[in-house]
Design an enzyme around this catalytic site. Structure first.
Site, PDB file in Angstrom:
ATOM      1  N   LYS A  99     -17.242  -8.268   0.599  1.00 53.88           N
ATOM      2  CA  LYS A  99     -15.866  -8.400   0.114  1.00 53.88           C
ATOM      3  C   LYS A  99     -15.117  -9.367   1.010  1.00 53.88           C
ATOM      4  CE  LYS A  99     -12.502  -5.250   0.651  1.00 53.88           C
ATOM      5  NZ  LYS A  99     -11.705  -4.025   0.443  1.00 53.88           N
ATOM      6  N   ARG A 148     -10.884   2.600  -4.009  1.00 59.67           N
ATOM      7  CA  ARG A 148     -11.855   3.158  -3.058  1.00 59.67           C
ATOM      8  C   ARG A 148     -11.175   3.679  -1.805  1.00 59.67           C
ATOM      9  NH1 ARG A 148     -11.001   0.315   1.775  1.00 59.67           N
ATOM     10  NH2 ARG A 148     -12.371  -1.493   2.046  1.00 59.67           N
ATOM     11  N   GLN A 194      -0.773   1.739  -2.242  1.00 56.63           N
ATOM     12  CA  GLN A 194      -1.842   2.580  -1.703  1.00 56.63           C
ATOM     13  C   GLN A 194      -1.507   4.054  -1.806  1.00 56.63           C
ATOM     14  OE1 GLN A 194      -5.063   4.066  -0.788  1.00 56.63           O
ATOM     15  NE2 GLN A 194      -4.971   1.862  -1.045  1.00 56.63           N
ATOM     16  N   GLY A 198      -2.516   3.638   7.133  1.00 58.80           N
ATOM     17  CA  GLY A 198      -1.828   2.370   7.342  1.00 58.80           C
ATOM     18  C   GLY A 198      -2.415   1.470   8.412  1.00 58.80           C
ATOM     19  N   ALA A 199      -2.931   2.029   9.489  1.00 64.07           N
ATOM     20  CA  ALA A 199      -3.425   1.201  10.592  1.00 64.07           C
ATOM     21  C   ALA A 199      -4.791   0.624  10.232  1.00 64.07           C
ATOM     22  CB  ALA A 199      -3.522   2.026  11.871  1.00 64.07           C
ATOM     23  N   LYS A 206      -1.750  -1.934  15.148  1.00 64.27           N
ATOM     24  CA  LYS A 206      -1.062  -1.015  14.247  1.00 64.27           C
ATOM     25  C   LYS A 206      -1.273   0.429  14.688  1.00 64.27           C
ATOM     26  CE  LYS A 206      -1.101  -3.813  10.008  1.00 64.27           C
ATOM     27  NZ  LYS A 206      -1.477  -3.819   8.567  1.00 64.27           N
ATOM     28  N   SER A 216      -8.618   6.078   8.618  1.00 64.65           N
ATOM     29  CA  SER A 216      -9.260   5.240   7.598  1.00 64.65           C
ATOM     30  C   SER A 216      -8.983   3.772   7.861  1.00 64.65           C
ATOM     31  CB  SER A 216      -8.737   5.634   6.213  1.00 64.65           C
ATOM     32  OG  SER A 216      -9.208   4.751   5.222  1.00 64.65           O
TER      33      SER A 216
END
Length: 326
Positions: free
Chosen positions: A69, A112, A140, A223-224, A229, A296
């Site tokens: 990707k 995903r 998201q 988010g990170a 972040k 995540s």
């Protein structure tokens, strides 16, 4: 030879959340069993344009599938009428290396990533979880809630964002997917009074304080996804059982990246990878008082199994356009 081109409408027509959840769970399981090849994301930073480009290759031995990707993140794109995140996924033959399909990866990425949150909650949240708190209600957040609705019975969703008026459109869109009560909160602290907390913001200064999080809470920290972040206070990570999607990748671009760099968290403080929990290599939640955090970052293997799902369904339904490449 021909390559199958699938645009975003094609992808949307064949990709639903239940099948995405199954595919992503299988990908995590194989990752936990060490049966995938998946280098960490490679980043190109465009500081002049406040954006970056990422490449994410992977190979799954069990299904004999491979691909890559290419995805960007440009926060200023909204002012230009473009999505913040855009992506393309290429599937390749493992026999010849030839490209089999090229498809829109933007919607696929949303689905995903949402599915990863759903799978994490399935294995890490308390079974009696009913209340979801959401900090940030962008694109998201929608797929995160879609996935949670598939794995639990939601009674209430608490919402907050920088512009509280945006909660109205979010509620109207999601009400048909989750038959529950929606409540809007002016401050983040009130949203943290929940069973499952979902954070989907791009902040670089923590906005979730440890003292706001009750024992037994599960957090999907989404988010990170790049260096620097951080959404959660480092002290909260120390209190919790931290499960990452991939230790190497999370260490430089996940929720844990900043506290690891400052020494507030050690790699030994990270409990497990989600795939290890799914595969039974390590237990997940062990008691109702555990605070569990899923960090995540988004794995290439998630894209691969989801793209393979789209490809197979498209072939079955005769969807897409065949294009001659070579």
């Amino acid at each position: 030879m021909d390559i199958l081109w699938l645009n975003q409408s094609d992808v949307k027509s064949v990709l639903d959340m239940p099948s995405t959840l199954d595919a992503v769970e299988s990908g995590f399981r194989e990752h936990g069993l060490k049966k995938v090849q998946m280098p960490s994301k490679l980043y190109l930073y465009f500081d002049k344009h406040n954006g970056d480009l990422r490449t994410m290759p992977s190979f799954m031995e069990e299904k004999d599938i491979a691909g890559v990707k290419i995805v960007n993140v440009h926060p200023d794109n909204r002012e230009k009428g473009l999505p913040t995140v855009m992506a393309v996924v290429i599937l390749n033959s493992t026999e010849t290396g030839a490209p089999l399909a090229m498809m829109d990866g933007t919607y696929l990425t949303d689905m995903r990533t949402g599915a990863a949150g759903g799978v994490a909650a399935k294995y890490l949240a308390r079974p009696d979880s009913k209340v979801v708190g959401m900090v940030g209600i962008g694109g998201q957040a929608r797929t995160q809630l879609m996935a949670l609705a598939e794995v639990m019975d939601i009674e209430e969703v608490k919402l907050t964002c920088r512009n509280i008026s945006h909660c109205d459109s979010f509620e109207k869109e999601m009400a048909s997917i989750t038959n529950c009560d929606f409540t809007w909160k002016d401050n983040i602290k009130d949203v943290c009074d929940c069973d499952i907390l979902v954070t989907t913001t791009p902040v670089r200064t923590p906005i979730i304080r440890s003292e706001w999080i009750h024992e037994g809470t599960h957090i999907n920290a989404i988010g990170a996804d790049a260096m620097g972040k951080q959404e959660l206070e480092s002290s909260l990570l120390k209190r919790a059982k931290v499960i990452v999607d991939d230790i190497e990748q999370a260490s430089h671009s996940g929720e844990v990246n900043v506290p690891l760099s400052t020494g507030d968290l050690l790699k030994s403080d990270i409990y497990a990878e989600l795939g290890e929990v799914i595969a039974g290599v390590k237990p997940g939640r062990e008691n109702d008082g555990d605070i569990t955090i899923f960090d995540s970052t988004g794995l290439a293997i998630q894209d691969l199994v989801t793209a393979d799902l789209v490809y197979r369904k498209a072939l079955e339904k005769g969807i897409g356009q065949k294009m001659n490449m070579f």
